[in-house]
Design a protein around this motif. Sequence first.
Motif, PDB file in Angstrom:
ATOM      1  N   ASP A   1       0.814  -1.216   0.000  1.00  0.00           N
ATOM      2  CA  ASP A   1       0.000   0.000   0.000  1.00  0.00           C
ATOM      3  C   ASP A   1       0.851   1.272   0.000  1.00  0.00           C
ATOM      4  O   ASP A   1       0.330   2.374   0.200  1.00  0.00           O
ATOM      5  N   HIS A   2       2.142   1.086  -0.277  1.00  0.00           N
ATOM      6  CA  HIS A   2       3.060   2.224  -0.394  1.00  0.00           C
ATOM      7  C   HIS A   2       3.954   2.112  -1.629  1.00  0.00           C
ATOM      8  O   HIS A   2       4.522   3.102  -2.076  1.00  0.00           O
ATOM      9  N   LEU A   3       4.069   0.900  -2.143  1.00  0.00           N
ATOM     10  CA  LEU A   3       4.913   0.666  -3.315  1.00  0.00           C
ATOM     11  C   LEU A   3       4.273  -0.425  -4.166  1.00  0.00           C
ATOM     12  O   LEU A   3       4.173  -1.577  -3.736  1.00  0.00           O
ATOM     13  N   ASP A   4       3.821  -0.048  -5.347  1.00  0.00           N
ATOM     14  CA  ASP A   4       3.242  -1.012  -6.288  1.00  0.00           C
ATOM     15  C   ASP A   4       4.094  -1.010  -7.547  1.00  0.00           C
ATOM     16  O   ASP A   4       4.244   0.021  -8.205  1.00  0.00           O
ATOM     17  N   LEU A   5       4.668  -2.174  -7.870  1.00  0.00           N
ATOM     18  CA  LEU A   5       5.600  -2.248  -8.998  1.00  0.00           C
ATOM     19  C   LEU A   5       4.909  -1.913 -10.318  1.00  0.00           C
ATOM     20  O   LEU A   5       5.501  -1.254 -11.184  1.00  0.00           O
ATOM     21  N   GLY A   6       3.661  -2.341 -10.490  1.00  0.00           N
ATOM     22  CA  GLY A   6       2.939  -2.018 -11.715  1.00  0.00           C
ATOM     23  C   GLY A   6       2.734  -0.526 -11.879  1.00  0.00           C
ATOM     24  O   GLY A   6       2.957   0.038 -12.960  1.00  0.00           O
ATOM     25  N   ASP A   7       2.319   0.137 -10.803  1.00  0.00           N
ATOM     26  CA  ASP A   7       2.165   1.591 -10.836  1.00  0.00           C
ATOM     27  C   ASP A   7       3.493   2.254 -11.163  1.00  0.00           C
ATOM     28  O   ASP A   7       3.570   3.202 -11.960  1.00  0.00           O
TER      29      ASP A   7
END
Length: 234
Positions: A54-60
């Motif tokens: 909820d702080h780091l999304d690889l896709g985003d």
Amino acid sequence: MTSFTWLGHSTFHIKVGDGPAILIDPWLKGNPAFPSGYDVSPVDQVLVTHGHFDHLDLGDLRLLVEKFEPEIVCNAEISMWLESKDVPNVVGMNKGGCYHSKGVRISMTQAQHSSSILENGKIVYAGEPAGLVVRQPDGRAFYHAGDTNVFSDMSLIRRLYEPELAMLPIGDRFTMGPKEAALACEFLQPNLVIPIHYKTFPLLTGTAAKLREELGAESDVEVRELEPGVAFNW
């Protein structure tokens, strides 16, 4: 003037006057509080406090890299993990260190939490969680506490960096609740607090009203409750 746009949970899009456009803790597509239709543009720097989904999304992050080619500033372990995924422009640092770029100085501070990345059903160590202080070209500083409990060394953050604006988690359960956040304000002595890491899910029960109550009527700290997608100028 700096513009702060809360994108729900702990994600911020910050446009620093005479400085870069900064995205902190990029959680966009899977974020239930993300404002529909918001255009995350431009992005010069991405700052990451720790590795949780909820702080780091690889896709985003890949979409942001493809569109903007930003610097990505994070701890050493996350930087190595991102580089192993062929993510470019990654800048690793660690607590107590500063990174100067694009007219701002980024300082990494202590946080009391955990940090990991879930990959293919397995936990990947993501270093220690951190907070971040950004010193703007105009000399003012803001502090994003990441996910943390209150800790007495927040007084050292005040002494070293003197942030006038603090983004503090208040949701409870996984971070500080309002009572702990009020004590954090005593240590940090900011002029302004923006609550974060609340409202996203029902189990995050902390509220801005409760934080004001815990601070008390005599407090000089302003609690600014933002709506996702609506810019606040500072």
